[in-house]
Scaffold this motif. Structure first.
Motif, PDB file in Angstrom:
ATOM      1  N   GLN A 149       0.818  -1.220   0.000  1.00 34.11           N
ATOM      2  CA  GLN A 149       0.000   0.000   0.000  1.00 34.11           C
ATOM      3  C   GLN A 149       0.856   1.278   0.000  1.00 34.11           C
ATOM      4  OE1 GLN A 149      -2.511  -0.896   3.516  1.00 34.11           O
ATOM      5  NE2 GLN A 149      -4.189  -1.233   2.095  1.00 34.11           N
ATOM      6  N   PRO A 150       1.693   1.448  -1.021  1.00 32.88           N
ATOM      7  CA  PRO A 150       2.542   2.641  -1.054  1.00 32.88           C
ATOM      8  C   PRO A 150       1.780   3.902  -1.452  1.00 32.88           C
ATOM      9  CG  PRO A 150       2.824   1.383  -3.064  1.00 32.88           C
ATOM     10  CD  PRO A 150       1.911   0.576  -2.181  1.00 32.88           C
ATOM     11  N   ASP A 151       2.263   5.033  -0.960  1.00 34.11           N
ATOM     12  CA  ASP A 151       1.790   6.328  -1.432  1.00 34.11           C
ATOM     13  C   ASP A 151       2.511   6.744  -2.699  1.00 34.11           C
ATOM     14  OD1 ASP A 151       0.114   6.799   0.903  1.00 34.11           O
ATOM     15  OD2 ASP A 151       1.993   7.116   2.002  1.00 34.11           O
ATOM     16  N   VAL A 152       3.746   6.256  -2.849  1.00 33.18           N
ATOM     17  CA  VAL A 152       4.603   6.599  -3.986  1.00 33.18           C
ATOM     18  C   VAL A 152       5.414   5.367  -4.371  1.00 33.18           C
ATOM     19  CG1 VAL A 152       6.458   8.113  -4.845  1.00 33.18           C
ATOM     20  CG2 VAL A 152       4.848   8.972  -3.140  1.00 33.18           C
ATOM     21  N   VAL A 153       5.617   5.175  -5.671  1.00 38.02           N
ATOM     22  CA  VAL A 153       6.578   4.192  -6.154  1.00 38.02           C
ATOM     23  C   VAL A 153       7.765   4.945  -6.736  1.00 38.02           C
ATOM     24  CG1 VAL A 153       7.047   2.409  -7.883  1.00 38.02           C
ATOM     25  CG2 VAL A 153       4.912   2.354  -6.581  1.00 38.02           C
ATOM     26  N   MET A 154       8.957   4.634  -6.265  1.00 41.09           N
ATOM     27  CA  MET A 154      10.173   5.265  -6.758  1.00 41.09           C
ATOM     28  C   MET A 154      10.908   4.275  -7.651  1.00 41.09           C
ATOM     29  SD  MET A 154      13.330   6.984  -4.654  1.00 41.09           S
ATOM     30  CE  MET A 154      12.281   8.373  -4.229  1.00 41.09           C
ATOM     31  N   ILE A 155      11.230   4.700  -8.873  1.00 43.49           N
ATOM     32  CA  ILE A 155      11.942   3.850  -9.822  1.00 43.49           C
ATOM     33  C   ILE A 155      13.356   4.386 -10.004  1.00 43.49           C
ATOM     34  CG2 ILE A 155      12.025   2.969 -12.177  1.00 43.49           C
ATOM     35  CD1 ILE A 155       8.996   3.086 -12.269  1.00 43.49           C
ATOM     36  N   LEU A 156      14.326   3.571  -9.640  1.00 44.79           N
ATOM     37  CA  LEU A 156      15.737   3.904  -9.817  1.00 44.79           C
ATOM     38  C   LEU A 156      16.108   3.436 -11.215  1.00 44.79           C
ATOM     39  CD1 LEU A 156      16.580   2.657  -6.265  1.00 44.79           C
ATOM     40  CD2 LEU A 156      16.481   5.048  -6.967  1.00 44.79           C
ATOM     41  N   ASP A 157      16.198   4.386 -12.130  1.00 46.66           N
ATOM     42  CA  ASP A 157      16.201   4.137 -13.567  1.00 46.66           C
ATOM     43  C   ASP A 157      17.625   3.994 -14.094  1.00 46.66           C
ATOM     44  OD1 ASP A 157      16.142   4.578 -16.423  1.00 46.66           O
ATOM     45  OD2 ASP A 157      14.136   5.414 -16.213  1.00 46.66           O
ATOM     46  N   SER A 158      18.002   2.767 -14.468  1.00 46.96           N
ATOM     47  CA  SER A 158      19.368   2.502 -14.937  1.00 46.96           C
ATOM     48  C   SER A 158      19.579   2.920 -16.389  1.00 46.96           C
ATOM     49  CB  SER A 158      19.704   1.016 -14.767  1.00 46.96           C
ATOM     50  OG  SER A 158      18.803   0.207 -15.489  1.00 46.96           O
ATOM     51  N   HIS A 159      18.563   3.503 -17.033  1.00 43.43           N
ATOM     52  CA  HIS A 159      18.735   4.028 -18.392  1.00 43.43           C
ATOM     53  C   HIS A 159      18.780   5.546 -18.428  1.00 43.43           C
ATOM     54  CE1 HIS A 159      18.214   0.764 -21.533  1.00 43.43           C
ATOM     55  NE2 HIS A 159      18.229   0.110 -20.385  1.00 43.43           N
ATOM     56  N   ASP A 185       0.659   8.135 -19.010  1.00 42.30           N
ATOM     57  CA  ASP A 185      -0.022   9.240 -18.336  1.00 42.30           C
ATOM     58  C   ASP A 185      -0.066   8.891 -16.861  1.00 42.30           C
ATOM     59  OD1 ASP A 185      -1.626  11.254 -17.394  1.00 42.30           O
ATOM     60  OD2 ASP A 185      -3.345  10.819 -18.702  1.00 42.30           O
ATOM     61  N   TYR A 186       0.818   9.511 -16.079  1.00 47.02           N
ATOM     62  CA  TYR A 186       0.884   9.164 -14.657  1.00 47.02           C
ATOM     63  C   TYR A 186       1.304  10.366 -13.831  1.00 47.02           C
ATOM     64  CZ  TYR A 186       5.975   8.776 -15.323  1.00 47.02           C
ATOM     65  OH  TYR A 186       7.303   9.036 -15.616  1.00 47.02           O
ATOM     66  N   ARG A 187       0.989  10.282 -12.554  1.00 43.60           N
ATOM     67  CA  ARG A 187       1.300  11.363 -11.619  1.00 43.60           C
ATOM     68  C   ARG A 187       2.725  11.253 -11.104  1.00 43.60           C
ATOM     69  NH1 ARG A 187      -1.866  11.953  -6.569  1.00 43.60           N
ATOM     70  NH2 ARG A 187      -2.367   9.719  -6.639  1.00 43.60           N
ATOM     71  N   GLY A 188       3.347  12.399 -10.870  1.00 41.35           N
ATOM     72  CA  GLY A 188       4.608  12.447 -10.148  1.00 41.35           C
ATOM     73  C   GLY A 188       4.361  12.885  -8.710  1.00 41.35           C
ATOM     74  N   HIS A 189       5.447  13.188  -8.005  1.00 43.96           N
ATOM     75  CA  HIS A 189       5.322  13.652  -6.618  1.00 43.96           C
ATOM     76  C   HIS A 189       6.409  14.704  -6.366  1.00 43.96           C
ATOM     77  CE1 HIS A 189       4.673  13.710  -2.320  1.00 43.96           C
ATOM     78  NE2 HIS A 189       3.672  12.851  -2.448  1.00 43.96           N
ATOM     79  N   LEU A 234       0.742   0.782 -12.950  1.00 46.89           N
ATOM     80  CA  LEU A 234       0.756   1.883 -11.985  1.00 46.89           C
ATOM     81  C   LEU A 234      -0.144   3.028 -12.425  1.00 46.89           C
ATOM     82  CD1 LEU A 234       4.565   1.893 -11.091  1.00 46.89           C
ATOM     83  CD2 LEU A 234       2.672   0.891  -9.788  1.00 46.89           C
ATOM     84  N   GLU A 235      -0.363   3.156 -13.744  1.00 42.54           N
ATOM     85  CA  GLU A 235      -1.297   4.187 -14.209  1.00 42.54           C
ATOM     86  C   GLU A 235      -2.719   3.862 -13.753  1.00 42.54           C
ATOM     87  OE1 GLU A 235       0.348   5.538 -18.515  1.00 42.54           O
ATOM     88  OE2 GLU A 235       0.068   3.385 -18.198  1.00 42.54           O
ATOM     89  N   LEU A 236      -3.079   2.583 -13.807  1.00 36.76           N
ATOM     90  CA  LEU A 236      -4.437   2.185 -13.440  1.00 36.76           C
ATOM     91  C   LEU A 236      -4.713   2.427 -11.961  1.00 36.76           C
ATOM     92  CD1 LEU A 236      -4.779  -1.150 -15.459  1.00 36.76           C
ATOM     93  CD2 LEU A 236      -5.580   1.132 -16.093  1.00 36.76           C
ATOM     94  N   SER A 237      -3.698   2.247 -11.135  1.00 33.84           N
ATOM     95  CA  SER A 237      -3.866   2.481  -9.695  1.00 33.84           C
ATOM     96  C   SER A 237      -3.691   3.949  -9.332  1.00 33.84           C
ATOM     97  CB  SER A 237      -2.859   1.643  -8.911  1.00 33.84           C
ATOM     98  OG  SER A 237      -1.527   2.061  -9.185  1.00 33.84           O
TER      99      SER A 237
END
Length: 288
Positions: free
Chosen positions: A49-59, A93-97, A138-141
């Motif tokens: 149940q996260p408020d935010v997902v953080m992606i550590l992007d290797s690209h 199409d997704y939200r940032g924080h 993650l867009e759907l949620s």
């Protein structure tokens, strides 16, 4: 007080975005277990149940700073400049924080570090972020996503320090955060004229070198034991030399946020260890 409620090393390789029929043809009738692993990972994230997902992007390679995307919303259509013949026309199409991105910069400045926020919605996307957003739905949620770059002129301790600032900012934020280290382990590609050793294209024996398979599996066993201290201890002499994708920036920032060498979060494999054009891939979940 905020907390990291889950973390994972996650494969993002482009082959996972192809249709099932093609993947099965490439896999000699058997689909990649990484696809089934995404469903297992979705369950883990939902339970956390996260408020935010953080992606550590290797690209997302940057120079001079570890950048944190701080846009309010990202919208567009993605095409890969690396493999546009099949990774194209992907809408997102997704939200940032923005608040979390700016908090990470503030903590990093306090600590004398190099994390900086960039709050421009026109900032380009990388498939190490987009592929996970799609596969994990993650867009759907409507879960906010914050991506973090891999600063290319760093040594590995700088990535751990970047993670320390991220972890402290999360603690101060009051947010529940899942961290996803998006990338492979060993990242040596097979040559363009390479012929598979095994008819299942995703089979581990098609990883580029036997020594990479051995090393990757050794790291996976240490993950299962929660011995991140031993992984870091071996970094210079082993994992940096293979090397891991983005020289391990995605993993190192994740583990830095979770305590660095003191982290004892045990890993659970959510997929088989598989090949992708010679690189070693797996989904592994860490319960803080």
């Amino acid at each position: 007080m905020g907390q990291i409620v889950g973390a994972a090393i996650v494969s993002h390789h482009p082959g996972l975005m192809q249709c099932e029929e093609f993947r099965r043809a490439m896999g000699a009738g058997e689909d990649s277990d990484l696809i089934a692993g995404f469903a297992r990972l979705r369950d883990k994230i939902a339970a956390a149940q996260p408020d935010v997902v953080m992606i550590l992007d290797s690209h997302w390679f940057t120079t001079g700073y570890h950048l944190v995307d701080g846009g309010k919303r990202y919208q567009g259509t993605y095409i890969s400049d690396e493999m546009p013949w099949y990774l194209h026309g992907v809408p997102y199409d997704y939200r940032g924080h923005p608040e979390l991105a700016l908090a990470i910069e503030a903590v990093s400045r306090e600590q004398g570090g190099y994390n900086r926020a960039v709050c421009n919605p026109e900032l380009g996307r990388q498939y190490a972020t987009i592929n996970l957003i799609k596969q994990l739905r993650l867009e759907l949620s409507d879960t906010p996503v914050v991506s973090v770059s891999s600063c290319q002129n760093c040594e590995w301790p700088h990535f751990v320090k970047s993670g320390e600032a991220i972890g402290e900012a999360i603690r101060r934020s009051g947010l529940r955060v899942v961290m996803l280290a998006s990338g492979a382990l060993s990242h040596k590609f097979n040559d363009i004229e390479w012929q598979p050793k095994h008819p299942r294209i995703f089979h581990e024996s098609n990883v580029s070198r036997p020594e990479n398979i051995e090393s990757d599996k050794g790291a996976i066993e240490l993950f299962k034991q929660g011995r991140h201290d031993l992984v870091l201890e071996r970094w210079d002499n082993e994992y940096r030399k293979l090397p891991w994708e983005a020289f391990g920036a995605h993993y190192l920032q994740m583990v830095g946020a979770m305590g660095g060498a003191a982290c004892r979060a045990k890993g659970e494999a959510l997929s088989a260890y598989e090949n992708a054009r010679g690189t070693g891939n797996i989904h592994m979940w860490f319960e803080p």
